[in-house]
Design a protein around this motif. Structure first.
Motif, mmCIF file in Angstrom:
data_model
loop_
_atom_site.group_PDB
_atom_site.id
_atom_site.type_symbol
_atom_site.label_atom_id
_atom_site.label_comp_id
_atom_site.label_asym_id
_atom_site.label_seq_id
_atom_site.Cartn_x
_atom_site.Cartn_y
_atom_site.Cartn_z
ATOM 1 N N CYS A 81 0.597 4.781 -5.761
ATOM 2 C CA CYS A 81 1.262 4.055 -4.683
ATOM 3 C C CYS A 81 2.386 4.901 -4.089
ATOM 4 C CB CYS A 81 1.804 2.730 -5.213
ATOM 5 S SG CYS A 81 2.674 1.738 -3.985
ATOM 6 N N PHE A 82 3.196 5.521 -4.965
ATOM 7 C CA PHE A 82 4.270 6.381 -4.471
ATOM 8 C C PHE A 82 3.709 7.581 -3.708
ATOM 9 C CE2 PHE A 82 7.040 4.511 -7.915
ATOM 10 C CZ PHE A 82 7.912 3.906 -7.037
ATOM 11 N N SER A 83 2.584 8.116 -4.184
ATOM 12 C CA SER A 83 1.980 9.254 -3.489
ATOM 13 C C SER A 83 1.496 8.846 -2.102
ATOM 14 C CB SER A 83 0.807 9.808 -4.310
ATOM 15 O OG SER A 83 1.256 10.269 -5.569
ATOM 16 N N ALA A 84 0.920 7.640 -2.003
ATOM 17 C CA ALA A 84 0.472 7.161 -0.693
ATOM 18 C C ALA A 84 1.645 6.968 0.256
ATOM 19 C CB ALA A 84 -0.296 5.846 -0.862
ATOM 20 N N ILE A 85 2.747 6.425 -0.274
ATOM 21 C CA ILE A 85 3.949 6.254 0.556
ATOM 22 C C ILE A 85 4.477 7.611 1.005
ATOM 23 C CG2 ILE A 85 6.339 5.436 0.542
ATOM 24 C CD1 ILE A 85 5.472 3.245 -1.370
ATOM 25 N N ALA A 86 4.456 8.592 0.087
ATOM 26 C CA ALA A 86 4.936 9.929 0.445
ATOM 27 C C ALA A 86 4.064 10.556 1.532
ATOM 28 C CB ALA A 86 4.960 10.822 -0.799
ATOM 29 N N ARG A 87 2.734 10.344 1.446
ATOM 30 C CA ARG A 87 1.854 10.903 2.481
ATOM 31 C C ARG A 87 2.100 10.254 3.840
ATOM 32 N NH1 ARG A 87 -1.960 10.681 -1.779
ATOM 33 N NH2 ARG A 87 -2.756 8.703 -0.981
ATOM 34 N N ILE A 88 2.337 8.943 3.824
ATOM 35 C CA ILE A 88 2.619 8.254 5.090
ATOM 36 C C ILE A 88 3.940 8.730 5.679
ATOM 37 C CG2 ILE A 88 3.130 6.007 6.117
ATOM 38 C CD1 ILE A 88 1.191 4.769 4.108
ATOM 39 N N SER A 89 4.970 8.863 4.817
ATOM 40 C CA SER A 89 6.281 9.287 5.316
ATOM 41 C C SER A 89 6.279 10.721 5.817
ATOM 42 C CB SER A 89 7.335 9.136 4.208
ATOM 43 O OG SER A 89 7.043 9.986 3.116
ATOM 44 N N ALA A 90 5.267 11.506 5.413
ATOM 45 C CA ALA A 90 5.184 12.896 5.874
ATOM 46 C C ALA A 90 4.530 13.025 7.241
ATOM 47 C CB ALA A 90 4.415 13.744 4.855
ATOM 48 N N GLN A 91 3.956 11.932 7.750
ATOM 49 C CA GLN A 91 3.325 11.987 9.065
ATOM 50 C C GLN A 91 4.370 12.195 10.157
ATOM 51 O OE1 GLN A 91 -0.005 12.009 9.437
ATOM 52 N NE2 GLN A 91 -0.116 11.904 7.188
ATOM 53 N N PRO A 92 4.020 12.933 11.220
ATOM 54 C CA PRO A 92 5.017 13.229 12.271
ATOM 55 C C PRO A 92 5.487 11.993 13.027
ATOM 56 C CG PRO A 92 2.827 13.991 12.902
ATOM 57 C CD PRO A 92 2.739 13.606 11.462
#
Length: 412
Positions: A81-92
């Motif tokens: 879940c944290f990894s998914a949040i991190a991937r979303i937050s990395a989007q431009p």
């Protein structure tokens, strides 16, 4: 499990033994006869521990959540879940959308919650700034509140000397002055490490606070108030409180953007190298002292900007802004969120600032413990101890820090 229960029981017994003379006994003075008697004071002891019930509940909830996480094997789902949040937050697109949503909150909060959000944003700027030295570079700084108070006093004194001085006119100079102060303070002491550096920074903070208390230009213990001409002018179609919220929000996003860009640059990688092994970094040709000075100066500059926003918000500054408790509070925010993590510093600031504020106004907790607000620092300590046991890398600690703390978790 049996060993833990035995340790807990011994801890409770030790607490009762240590506290017995102070909580359960009292001295009765007979001034006429000149005698002193020791008498039991059971009510005082019961009242003390009754007020601690909310603290015990909070610790028990943390322990229960940790047990559920281990029993239900939730570690992998939570990490995903944290990894998914991190991937979303990395989007431009994520940060512009988040900025829009945060700014949009100005129309949905009353003045009370706007005031809490403003102070939370000021703490976030401090935490992100301190995270540069403590989390990214590995420098233990305890006297961080001195730079925060310096920024506030610099603007307060400047608006006395220059009537009508506006915050945006003073902000660039205060940023540079805060950085120069950090540079000069760090110059003679950054060759120190660990506890020695922490003691030096603490001594500087206390010396600065005493200096502010004894100068006539700073108003001594009474402090300085801002003149109406130097206070913030409301933005069009917004109230004064809403304007402050918008301004602090823009500063928070700006500071996070700058720190993130620097951290991902070669400068940030040199900070990480110094934190991991200073001797090896120097052997590889990294200018260790220069990079530590730059980290110290940039951290102090952001603290000075936070002080400027604080005095602009409350319209007043006194020596209490540079107290030791302020430094410890910001350091606890950085540690709780996760050393070296920018998002962790933001989350730690929100948790350690908002939770006590909401608990203070809780009718349920006040009914259980009327003096609950007097135990806020004890709650902070309890949360920090539990966090060190459950998640030592912090709420949003980096994967690298987690592997450093738990070497057995590294892949073979």
């Amino acid at each position: 499990m049996v060993a833990r229960i035995r340790s807990f029981a011994l801890g409770v017994l030790g607490l009762l033994v240590i506290s017995f003379p102070f909580l359960w006994l009292k001295l009765d003075y007979n001034f006429a006869g000149g005698t002193v008697k020791i008498a039991p004071n059971l009510q005082n002891g019961f009242d003390f521990f009754r007020n601690l019930i909310p603290v015990f509940i909070i610790v028990l909830v943390f322990a229960l959540l940790n047990w559920i996480k281990k029993a239900a094997h939730l570690e992998r789902p939570l990490n995903r879940c944290f990894s998914a949040i991190a991937r979303i937050s990395a989007q431009p697109w994520f940060r512009p959308v988040l900025l829009f949503l945060v700014l949009d909150g100005v129309f949905f909060m009353n003045d009370k919650y706007l005031g809490l959000a403003i102070m939370m944003g000021i703490y976030m700027i401090q935490a992100v700034g301190l995270n540069i030295t403590v989390g990214m570079t590995g420098l233990l700084v305890i006297g961080y509140a001195a730079f925060y108070a310096f920024g506030a006093y610099a603007f307060a004194v400047a608006q006395i000397k220059i009537p009508g001085l506006l915050w945006w006119e003073a902000a660039p100079f205060i940023f540079v002055a805060g950085g120069l102060l950090g540079w000069f303070i760090g110059l003679p002491c950054l060759r120190l490490r660990g506890d020695y550096l922490a003691i030096v920074t603490l001594g500087f903070a206390e010396s600065f606070r005493e200096l502010m208390r004894n100068l006539n230009i700073t108003g001594g213990d009474k402090g300085i108030g801002l003149s109406p001409a130097s206070q913030l002018t409301p933005l069009p179609y917004l109230t004064l409180q809403q304007s402050k919220y918008v301004l602090v929000t823009l500063f928070v996003f700006g500071v996070v953007f700058i720190v993130r860009r620097i951290y991902r640059s070669p400068i940030g990688r040199t900070w990480v190298a110094i934190r991991e092994d200073e001797t090896a970094a120097a052997a590889m040709g990294i200018p260790v002292v220069r990079m530590k000075l730059f980290a110290f100066a940039l951290s102090a500059a952001f603290a000075a900007i936070a002080g400027l926003l604080y005095v602009m918000h409350v319209g007043f500054i006194d020596p209490a802004a540079g107290a030791f408790e302020q430094s410890v509070m910001v350091l606890a925010m950085v540690i709780l969120g996760g050393l070296g993590s920018i998002e962790g510093a933001l989350l730690g600031s929100a948790v350690l600032f908002l939770v006590p504020e909401f608990l203070r106004d809780s009718d349920f907790l006040l009914a259980i413990s009327p003096n609950f607000s007097d135990y806020r620092l004890l709650i902070f300590g309890s949360i920090m101890v539990v966090m060190m046991l459950i998640r030592p890398q912090g709420l949003l600690g980096s994967r690298r820090r987690q592997l450093e703390i738990n070497p057995e978790s590294q892949p073979s």
